[in-house]
Design a protein around this motif. Structure first.
Motif, PDB file in Angstrom:
ATOM      1  N   ASP A  89       1.702 -26.835  33.040  1.00 44.44           N
ATOM      2  CA  ASP A  89       0.669 -27.158  32.066  1.00 44.44           C
ATOM      3  C   ASP A  89      -0.164 -28.323  32.581  1.00 44.44           C
ATOM      4  O   ASP A  89       0.372 -29.361  32.996  1.00 44.44           O
ATOM      5  N   GLN A  90      -1.480 -28.151  32.530  1.00 47.16           N
ATOM      6  CA  GLN A  90      -2.379 -29.154  33.079  1.00 47.16           C
ATOM      7  C   GLN A  90      -3.537 -29.379  32.119  1.00 47.16           C
ATOM      8  O   GLN A  90      -4.028 -28.452  31.468  1.00 47.16           O
ATOM      9  N   LEU A  91      -3.977 -30.619  32.010  1.00 49.19           N
ATOM     10  CA  LEU A  91      -5.130 -30.930  31.166  1.00 49.19           C
ATOM     11  C   LEU A  91      -6.372 -30.274  31.743  1.00 49.19           C
ATOM     12  O   LEU A  91      -6.662 -30.400  32.941  1.00 49.19           O
ATOM     13  N   VAL A  92      -7.116 -29.571  30.873  1.00 46.21           N
ATOM     14  CA  VAL A  92      -8.391 -28.990  31.302  1.00 46.21           C
ATOM     15  C   VAL A  92      -9.548 -29.555  30.483  1.00 46.21           C
ATOM     16  O   VAL A  92     -10.711 -29.301  30.814  1.00 46.21           O
ATOM     17  N   LEU A  93      -9.240 -30.321  29.433  1.00 50.23           N
ATOM     18  CA  LEU A  93     -10.301 -30.933  28.631  1.00 50.23           C
ATOM     19  C   LEU A  93      -9.754 -32.159  27.916  1.00 50.23           C
ATOM     20  O   LEU A  93      -8.665 -32.129  27.346  1.00 50.23           O
ATOM     21  N   VAL A  94     -10.513 -33.244  27.963  1.00 52.14           N
ATOM     22  CA  VAL A  94     -10.242 -34.443  27.175  1.00 52.14           C
ATOM     23  C   VAL A  94     -11.588 -34.976  26.707  1.00 52.14           C
ATOM     24  O   VAL A  94     -12.521 -35.100  27.512  1.00 52.14           O
ATOM     25  N   VAL A  95     -11.710 -35.269  25.412  1.00 50.08           N
ATOM     26  CA  VAL A  95     -12.941 -35.845  24.865  1.00 50.08           C
ATOM     27  C   VAL A  95     -12.609 -37.228  24.313  1.00 50.08           C
ATOM     28  O   VAL A  95     -11.719 -37.376  23.471  1.00 50.08           O
ATOM     29  N   LEU A  96     -13.344 -38.221  24.806  1.00 53.78           N
ATOM     30  CA  LEU A  96     -13.108 -39.621  24.440  1.00 53.78           C
ATOM     31  C   LEU A  96     -14.326 -40.175  23.696  1.00 53.78           C
ATOM     32  O   LEU A  96     -15.461 -40.004  24.149  1.00 53.78           O
ATOM     33  N   ARG A  97     -14.065 -40.831  22.580  1.00 52.53           N
ATOM     34  CA  ARG A  97     -15.148 -41.472  21.832  1.00 52.53           C
ATOM     35  C   ARG A  97     -15.286 -42.918  22.308  1.00 52.53           C
ATOM     36  O   ARG A  97     -14.301 -43.647  22.397  1.00 52.53           O
ATOM     37  N   GLU A  98     -16.510 -43.339  22.605  1.00 51.71           N
ATOM     38  CA  GLU A  98     -16.771 -44.686  23.095  1.00 51.71           C
ATOM     39  C   GLU A  98     -17.819 -45.367  22.226  1.00 51.71           C
ATOM     40  O   GLU A  98     -18.764 -44.726  21.770  1.00 51.71           O
ATOM     41  N   CYS A  99     -17.653 -46.661  22.021  1.00 48.51           N
ATOM     42  CA  CYS A  99     -18.620 -47.467  21.272  1.00 48.51           C
ATOM     43  C   CYS A  99     -19.276 -48.425  22.257  1.00 48.51           C
ATOM     44  O   CYS A  99     -18.611 -49.288  22.841  1.00 48.51           O
ATOM     45  N   ILE A 100     -20.583 -48.270  22.442  1.00 47.31           N
ATOM     46  CA  ILE A 100     -21.333 -49.054  23.414  1.00 47.31           C
ATOM     47  C   ILE A 100     -22.236 -50.038  22.675  1.00 47.31           C
ATOM     48  O   ILE A 100     -22.904 -49.677  21.702  1.00 47.31           O
ATOM     49  N   GLU A 101     -22.242 -51.287  23.138  1.00 47.16           N
ATOM     50  CA  GLU A 101     -23.148 -52.288  22.576  1.00 47.16           C
ATOM     51  C   GLU A 101     -24.483 -52.236  23.314  1.00 47.16           C
ATOM     52  O   GLU A 101     -24.529 -52.388  24.535  1.00 47.16           O
ATOM     53  N   GLU A 102     -25.572 -52.017  22.569  1.00 57.48           N
ATOM     54  CA  GLU A 102     -26.899 -52.026  23.160  1.00 57.48           C
ATOM     55  C   GLU A 102     -27.691 -53.206  22.603  1.00 57.48           C
ATOM     56  O   GLU A 102     -27.634 -53.482  21.396  1.00 57.48           O
TER      57      GLU A 102
END
Length: 469
Positions: free
Chosen positions: A160-173
């Protein structure tokens, strides 16, 4: 919501986030718990919407005392895990990780503490290895459990291998002299056996449109054409697979909140019934009216005149021990769950007894530490691959000797005697004394041996002689 929406959150992730919020609030302490209002404390007479009942509930919440038992336990466990400094063994090209593992100035030791902190709280964390072109360095980025919103695995080459990971990021602009937070999503995908990274941001000048790909790149290790895996690993409390584990502090959190509710009832009872109530009996209506008109002063210097058969006394409620007993019972149970910082046993114990108790009381901590160590081993291997260091295996180990060992003089003498007689090697002797904390475990074995062999001889009586040649 469309299944092609990058903001899609797995159902088990949504369910876990509700539990994680409660545990994190409890670990933050009284301010977080009380700012949540009646989320963790039931309302008194909830159907009564009067101003008087609202005020009573406000006072009920204010008087409640929250004990930071879970937080103190977590801090104590972290202290046990990092009682000794972790050891990093890495090639020269990767030595920068000692002081800057994530490209933002966080050392690998500090980052590991943050990872273990989150694993103890919510049993989940993520490590992603990226490449910083400007610095020509591979960096290790950590993601909290709440920001790993989606993932998928597939069976490739028998595993079994990871084929998808979605990460939420908060960026300061920048926004003038201030800033604004912008949410973006990082997609890590394995497509046709190749790793691709995409960053999704809102479209439109004001960022009010839908999410679309703003950048896409295909990372590759040095001297290779592409990655054949996603350089991301989960870190869990039971194992490092994508399955969401139960928090080590979950049971303690529930009892801590129950203790808080008992405290609210107890403090409310103390306030309502704890004050002494004076009373006067045997008065007729004339005496009653006269006393009401002229007032009553109570005290040893203020004699109170009463009619015949009149009496004055104090009434006080009997102690309400039910809530207090419930608090004590939960406190004792929390001690059994591992909150050793609340109540320590002062009885003398032998080293064997202490070691035996350590095995049972820190077994969960030991598993968490092993998982963090393993995750960093994988992350450092990916860093080495990014930099083209084939055949070199960097390691990072967090010690699992949570309680200092007591070195008996006979044991030390036996080790040194065996070394002097040639029964054990120099390296074996150094390792044995390092395990007993006689020699600093962080010292290199080769350096210790070199120091022993090349130290200057000690002259007997030097500095204390009588001046004779």
């Amino acid at each position: 919501m469309s299944n092609y929406d990058i903001t899609f959150i797995r159902p088990e992730q949504k369910a876990a986030c509700e539990i994680w919020k409660k545990i994190r609030d409890v670990c933050k302490g009284a301010e977080a718990i009380k700012s949540a209002g009646h989320e963790y404390l039931p309302k008194l007479a909830p159907s009564d919407k009067s101003a008087r009942n609202r005020k009573r509930n406000e006072d009920y919440l204010t008087r409640a005392v929250f004990y930071a038992i879970t937080s103190n336990t977590k801090i104590g466990l972290l202290g046990l895990a990092f009682r000794k400094d972790p050891t990093l063994t890495a090639p020269e090209k990767l030595e920068y990780a000692q002081s800057n593992a994530d490209g933002a100035g966080t050392s690998i030791y500090q980052q590991a503490q943050q990872v273990l902190d989150n694993v103890l709280e919510v049993a989940r964390e993520g490590l992603y290895v990226d490449y910083a072109d400007g610095a020509n360095q591979a960096i290790i980025l950590r993601y909290q459990a709440e920001n790993i919103i989606n993932w998928r695995t597939d069976r490739i080459n028998g595993r079994d291998q990871l084929v998808l990971v979605v990460l939420r990021e908060c960026i300061e602009e920048p926004d003038g002299y201030g800033f604004k937070n912008v949410i973006q999503y990082r997609e890590l995908a394995l497509e046709e056996g190749r790793f691709v990274c995409r960053v999704w941001r809102r479209s439109g000048e004001t960022g009010s449109g839908g999410y679309e790909v703003s950048s896409e790149y295909w990372p590759k290790p040095k001297s290779e054409t592409s990655w054949d895996e996603i350089p991301f690993t989960f870190v869990g409390a039971q194992n490092n697979d994508p399955t969401i584990d139960e928090s080590p502090l979950a049971a303690l959190t529930e009892i801590n909140l129950g203790h808080y509710r008992n405290s609210a009832d107890y403090e409310d009872s103390v306030w309502f019934c704890g004050q002494v109530q004076p009373y006067i009996s045997g008065l007729d209506s004339m005496w009653r009216d006269w006393l009401e008109k002229n007032g009553i002063k109570v005290g040893s210097r203020e004699p109170l005149l009463l009619p015949k058969d009149g009496s004055f006394g104090y009434a006080q409620a009997a102690p309400n021990m039910l809530a207090k007993e419930a608090m004590d019972s939960k406190r004792d149970y929390m001690v059994q769950l591992g909150a050793r910082l609340i109540e320590q046993n002062s009885a003398a114990k032998t080293a064997t007894q202490a070691s035996g108790e350590q095995t049972s009381s820190t077994s969960v901590l030991g598993i968490c530490v092993s998982n963090v160590t393993e995750a960093y081993g994988r992350a450092l291997a990916w860093c080495a691959r990014y930099l083209g260091m084939k055949g070199e295996e960097p390691t990072f180990v967090i010690s699992q000797e949570f309680i200092a060992k007591v070195a008996e003089s006979g044991m030390v003498t036996a080790i040194v005697s065996a070394w002097q007689s040639g029964a054990i090697r120099d390296s074996d002797m150094v390792r044995a004394l390092q395990r007993l904390d006689i020699i600093d475990p962080g010292d290199s074995i080769e350096d210790v041996i070199d120091t022993i062999r090349n130290q200057e001889p000690t002259l007997i009586g030097s500095g204390g002689g009588n001046g004779d040649d």
